[in-house]
Design a protein around this motif. Structure first.
Motif, PDB file in Angstrom:
ATOM      1  N   THR A 176       0.913  -1.255  -0.040  1.00  0.00           N
ATOM      2  CA  THR A 176       0.062   0.076  -0.028  1.00  0.00           C
ATOM      3  C   THR A 176       0.955   1.060  -0.038  1.00  0.00           C
ATOM      4  O   THR A 176       2.169   1.149   0.445  1.00  0.00           O
ATOM      5  CB  THR A 176      -0.840   0.077   1.422  1.00  0.00           C
ATOM      6  OG1 THR A 176      -0.084   0.233   2.360  1.00  0.00           O
ATOM      7  CG2 THR A 176      -1.714  -1.146   1.228  1.00  0.00           C
ATOM      8  N   VAL A 212      -2.014  -1.562  -4.083  1.00  0.00           N
ATOM      9  CA  VAL A 212      -3.250  -1.630  -3.893  1.00  0.00           C
ATOM     10  C   VAL A 212      -3.779  -0.662  -2.778  1.00  0.00           C
ATOM     11  O   VAL A 212      -3.102  -0.105  -1.821  1.00  0.00           O
ATOM     12  CB  VAL A 212      -3.858  -3.141  -3.391  1.00  0.00           C
ATOM     13  CG1 VAL A 212      -3.569  -4.080  -4.619  1.00  0.00           C
ATOM     14  CG2 VAL A 212      -3.254  -3.339  -2.044  1.00  0.00           C
ATOM     15  N   PRO A 213      -5.294  -0.041  -2.822  1.00  0.00           N
ATOM     16  CA  PRO A 213      -5.667   0.831  -1.981  1.00  0.00           C
ATOM     17  C   PRO A 213      -5.589   0.098  -0.704  1.00  0.00           C
ATOM     18  O   PRO A 213      -5.914  -1.032  -0.432  1.00  0.00           O
ATOM     19  CB  PRO A 213      -7.210   1.342  -2.635  1.00  0.00           C
ATOM     20  CG  PRO A 213      -6.932   0.744  -3.763  1.00  0.00           C
ATOM     21  CD  PRO A 213      -5.844  -0.316  -4.057  1.00  0.00           C
ATOM     22  N   PHE A 215      -8.130   0.223   1.901  1.00  0.00           N
ATOM     23  CA  PHE A 215      -9.419  -0.006   1.763  1.00  0.00           C
ATOM     24  C   PHE A 215      -9.811  -0.440   0.485  1.00  0.00           C
ATOM     25  O   PHE A 215     -10.357   0.196  -0.323  1.00  0.00           O
ATOM     26  CB  PHE A 215     -10.319   0.978   2.465  1.00  0.00           C
ATOM     27  CG  PHE A 215      -9.905   1.589   3.857  1.00  0.00           C
ATOM     28  CD1 PHE A 215     -10.276   0.804   4.869  1.00  0.00           C
ATOM     29  CD2 PHE A 215      -9.419   2.764   3.744  1.00  0.00           C
ATOM     30  CE1 PHE A 215      -9.873   1.463   6.323  1.00  0.00           C
ATOM     31  CE2 PHE A 215      -8.925   3.227   5.102  1.00  0.00           C
ATOM     32  CZ  PHE A 215      -9.171   2.613   6.313  1.00  0.00           C
ATOM     33  N   SER A 216      -9.757  -1.967   0.224  1.00  0.00           N
ATOM     34  CA  SER A 216     -10.057  -2.557  -1.040  1.00  0.00           C
ATOM     35  C   SER A 216     -10.084  -3.882  -1.005  1.00  0.00           C
ATOM     36  O   SER A 216      -9.526  -4.615   0.019  1.00  0.00           O
ATOM     37  CB  SER A 216      -9.298  -1.854  -2.147  1.00  0.00           C
ATOM     38  OG  SER A 216      -7.708  -2.331  -1.957  1.00  0.00           O
ATOM     39  N   VAL A 217     -10.488  -4.646  -1.886  1.00  0.00           N
ATOM     40  CA  VAL A 217     -10.222  -5.941  -2.107  1.00  0.00           C
ATOM     41  C   VAL A 217      -9.021  -6.267  -2.651  1.00  0.00           C
ATOM     42  O   VAL A 217      -8.702  -5.931  -3.813  1.00  0.00           O
ATOM     43  CB  VAL A 217     -11.520  -6.748  -2.889  1.00  0.00           C
ATOM     44  CG1 VAL A 217     -10.900  -8.125  -3.156  1.00  0.00           C
ATOM     45  CG2 VAL A 217     -12.833  -6.438  -2.350  1.00  0.00           C
ATOM     46  N   GLN A 218      -7.956  -6.325  -1.528  1.00  0.00           N
ATOM     47  CA  GLN A 218      -6.537  -6.514  -2.028  1.00  0.00           C
ATOM     48  C   GLN A 218      -6.209  -7.919  -2.584  1.00  0.00           C
ATOM     49  O   GLN A 218      -4.928  -8.297  -3.008  1.00  0.00           O
ATOM     50  CB  GLN A 218      -5.950  -6.319  -0.930  1.00  0.00           C
ATOM     51  CG  GLN A 218      -6.166  -4.940  -0.220  1.00  0.00           C
ATOM     52  CD  GLN A 218      -5.393  -4.559   1.160  1.00  0.00           C
ATOM     53  OE1 GLN A 218      -5.039  -5.451   1.626  1.00  0.00           O
ATOM     54  NE2 GLN A 218      -5.488  -3.212   1.450  1.00  0.00           N
ATOM     55  N   CYS A 238      -9.272  -7.055   2.752  1.00  0.00           N
ATOM     56  CA  CYS A 238      -9.818  -5.824   2.200  1.00  0.00           C
ATOM     57  C   CYS A 238      -9.260  -4.722   3.139  1.00  0.00           C
ATOM     58  O   CYS A 238      -9.456  -3.443   2.900  1.00  0.00           O
ATOM     59  CB  CYS A 238     -11.319  -5.890   2.559  1.00  0.00           C
ATOM     60  SG  CYS A 238     -12.268  -7.085   1.643  1.00  0.00           S
ATOM     61  N   TYR A 239      -8.199  -5.083   4.016  1.00  0.00           N
ATOM     62  CA  TYR A 239      -7.370  -3.823   4.467  1.00  0.00           C
ATOM     63  C   TYR A 239      -6.274  -4.173   5.036  1.00  0.00           C
ATOM     64  O   TYR A 239      -5.900  -5.465   5.534  1.00  0.00           O
ATOM     65  CB  TYR A 239      -8.418  -3.201   5.645  1.00  0.00           C
ATOM     66  CG  TYR A 239      -7.777  -2.588   6.712  1.00  0.00           C
ATOM     67  CD1 TYR A 239      -7.611  -1.032   6.523  1.00  0.00           C
ATOM     68  CD2 TYR A 239      -6.982  -2.929   7.988  1.00  0.00           C
ATOM     69  CE1 TYR A 239      -6.732  -0.163   7.265  1.00  0.00           C
ATOM     70  CE2 TYR A 239      -6.596  -2.213   8.937  1.00  0.00           C
ATOM     71  CZ  TYR A 239      -6.184  -0.833   8.645  1.00  0.00           C
ATOM     72  OH  TYR A 239      -5.592  -0.069   9.653  1.00  0.00           O
ATOM     73  N   SER A 293      -4.823   9.749   0.042  1.00  0.00           N
ATOM     74  CA  SER A 293      -5.164   9.478  -1.286  1.00  0.00           C
ATOM     75  C   SER A 293      -4.576  10.565  -1.948  1.00  0.00           C
ATOM     76  O   SER A 293      -4.118  11.759  -1.530  1.00  0.00           O
ATOM     77  CB  SER A 293      -6.540   9.381  -1.675  1.00  0.00           C
ATOM     78  OG  SER A 293      -7.068  10.581  -1.625  1.00  0.00           O
ATOM     79  N   GLY A 450     -13.306  -1.612   3.778  1.00  0.00           N
ATOM     80  CA  GLY A 450     -12.896  -2.117   2.649  1.00  0.00           C
ATOM     81  C   GLY A 450     -13.492  -2.912   1.763  1.00  0.00           C
ATOM     82  O   GLY A 450     -13.581  -2.775   0.545  1.00  0.00           O
ATOM     83  N   GLY A 452     -16.900  -2.618   1.776  1.00  0.00           N
ATOM     84  CA  GLY A 452     -18.100  -1.958   1.385  1.00  0.00           C
ATOM     85  C   GLY A 452     -19.409  -2.193   2.311  1.00  0.00           C
ATOM     86  O   GLY A 452     -20.428  -1.906   2.221  1.00  0.00           O
TER      87      GLY A 452
END
Length: 492
Positions: A176, A212-213, A215-218, A238-239, A293, A450, A452
């Motif tokens: 990240t 990868v972000p 908070f996201s599906v990593q 996801c985090y 970001s 992350g 949702g």
């Protein structure tokens, strides 16, 4: 049921927390091992751990949580990872670990970071990296390159400890922006990996994993990891966040001006800054916060003070009446007046302090009067001195543009002391909010964001248990006078 799984990969232990996504309640928790994980120190100043040990302890803690909760693996909807910061894990093309991880408290790389600072220039390092390269992950890798060249030639990817755990879960190597910034790889002016730093050290860009972000599906749990851990294949990770940014997340410290503080053996103040800035003397560290970001600058400014709770523990062992607990010691300290009648204690007795530009003045007692000062005065002056050290560091944050209004802290350690809380609130002018918090639970809820399942951190941490609020008092002149006297003693 919908559960969230949080994993906290520390240097002392690995913790797992299973959280009910809807209520926010902790369904199960465990940590392994029950004694501290070993740290290898083959030479003075070295500190290494086997990444496989983290994975095995994680597996055991997770299994205990699943057993005690009776939860079904398929009901875990997202996984989040918190991890010890600044470590270095190296793998080859087969994802095999090439050497033990060089962890955060290893100091062998200091000369490499200093060389980078001198060669690239202080202005460049502070304006682009927001820190001196110091003893962080990039400098650790430089040590490996020079001292273990055959091994370095086999390196396919470098990782932080949390990246390694994510790799073991998903089979994919990612990182990240927040993680790269804590390793000193991120250029905040150009919003990319620092080409100048990579070229200085002679690192190929191919060593950097896919970004990868936060908070996201990593990635998703692989069939191999699912079989090893008893998880469902395809469960999303996801985090991930370093332990201090994650502690701030756990307290929902996400907005500029908010502060997360801890007061254990050492003290940490972690504040959120809304614009790119740095301390010209590099007395604090600045990283990308978990919600950073390119469009929305959120920086975490990290102040670490080595000599805090360790002073209070020393007072309990050597000054307080024998056999009393911390609560009784706090009560005794309260019997002395604010300012301890001219007694000041400097708490810096646990090594060099970054906030003092790496000076090591040691701890000291000032203004002692044999006719009036008692154990109660000593105990009060110690807690006041610790609170003053926090305030001293927070002044640096304010000079960087941080408007300190709120300090959020876990209801633990030094923050259990009403005297310490009042002193800190009165000298900083900030309101202190106390919560029940936990790094693994924070990581679980980060995964919920992350995935949702929560729209934002406010929704994720709406169930955070609030213990109370300490506001600055109307009359704080005595506290301010004691703080100025303390600063004068420090100046000597």
């Amino acid at each position: 049921m919908q559960y969230l799984l949080g994993l906290d990969i520390g240097s002392s232990s690995v913790k797992a927390s299973l959280v009910d996504a809807q209520s926010g309640a902790i369904v199960a928790q465990d940590f392994m091992p029950k004694v501290e994980q070993p740290i290898k120190a083959l030479k003075a100043g070295w500190a290494e751990q086997e990444p496989q040990m983290w994975y095995e302890n994680m597996s055991q803690a997770l299994a205990n949580c699943m057993k005690s909760s009776g939860a079904e693996a398929a009901d875990i909807k997202a996984i989040g990872i918190s991890y010890q910061m600044h470590g270095l894990v190296l793998v080859d093309k087969n994802q095999e670990v090439l050497r033990p991880a060089i962890i955060w408290c290893d100091s062998r790389a200091v000369p490499y970071g200093q060389n980078a600072f001198d060669t690239l220039g202080g202005d460049f390092c502070l304006s682009h990296l927001l820190n001196s390269p110091g003893n962080f992950t990039a400098a650790k890798l430089a040590w490996v390159k020079e001292n273990e060249p055959e091994l370095f030639a086999q390196v396919d990817k470098l990782m932080l400890p949390g990246d390694y755990i994510a790799m073991r879960l998903t089979g994919e190597i990612t990182t990240t922006t927040s993680g790269l910034s804590e390793g000193m790889f991120w250029d905040f002016q150009n919003n990319c990996v620092s080409k100048e730093l990579m070229e200085h050290f002679g690192f190929p860009m191919s060593l950097i994993p896919e970004i990868v972000p936060t908070f996201s599906v990593q990635g998703k749990v692989s069939a191999k990891a699912a079989a090893e851990l008893g998880l469902a294949e395809g469960t999303p990770v996801c985090y991930r966040g370093g332990d201090q940014p994650n502690n701030a997340l756990s307290l929902n410290v996400m907005k500029p001006g908010e502060i997360a503080a801890t007061g254990g053996t050492s003290g940490v103040v972690y504040g959120v800054l809304g614009k790119i800035n740095y301390d010209p003397l590099s007395r604090v560290n600045t990283f990308a916060h978990v919600n950073y970001s390119k469009e929305d600058t959120r920086l975490g400014v990290l102040l670490c003070i080595n000599g805090t709770g360790i002073l209070n523990a020393w007072m309990k062992r050597t000054v307080a009446p024998e056999g009393i607990g911390y609560a009784d010691m706090n009560d005794l300290a309260e019997t002395a007046p604010v300012g301890a009648e001219g007694l000041s204690i400097i708490p810096f007795g646990n090594g060099a302090e970054r906030v003092l530009q790496n000076e090591n003045p040691g701890a000291s007692v000032h203004g002692i009067n044999f006719n009036i000062h008692t154990k109660a005065h000593m105990l009060r002056a110690a807690q006041e001195g610790i609170a003053f050290s926090f305030a001293y560091g927070m002044e640096i944050m304010q000079n960087m543009g941080m408007d300190v209004k709120t300090i959020k802290a876990g209801h633990a350690n030094l923050f259990l002391s009403p005297l310490f809380r009042r002193t800190l609130a009165n000298v900083t002018g900030a309101t202190i909010e106390l919560y029940e918090t936990d790094g693994a639970v924070g990581a679980a809820k980060g995964a919920g964001i992350g995935a949702g399942l929560y729209k934002d951190s406010d929704e994720a941490f709406a169930s955070l248990k609030h213990f109370g609020t300490v506001a600055p008092e109307a009359e704080v002149a005595e506290y301010k006078a004691a703080y100025e006297r303390w600063k004068a003693c420090l100046g000597k």
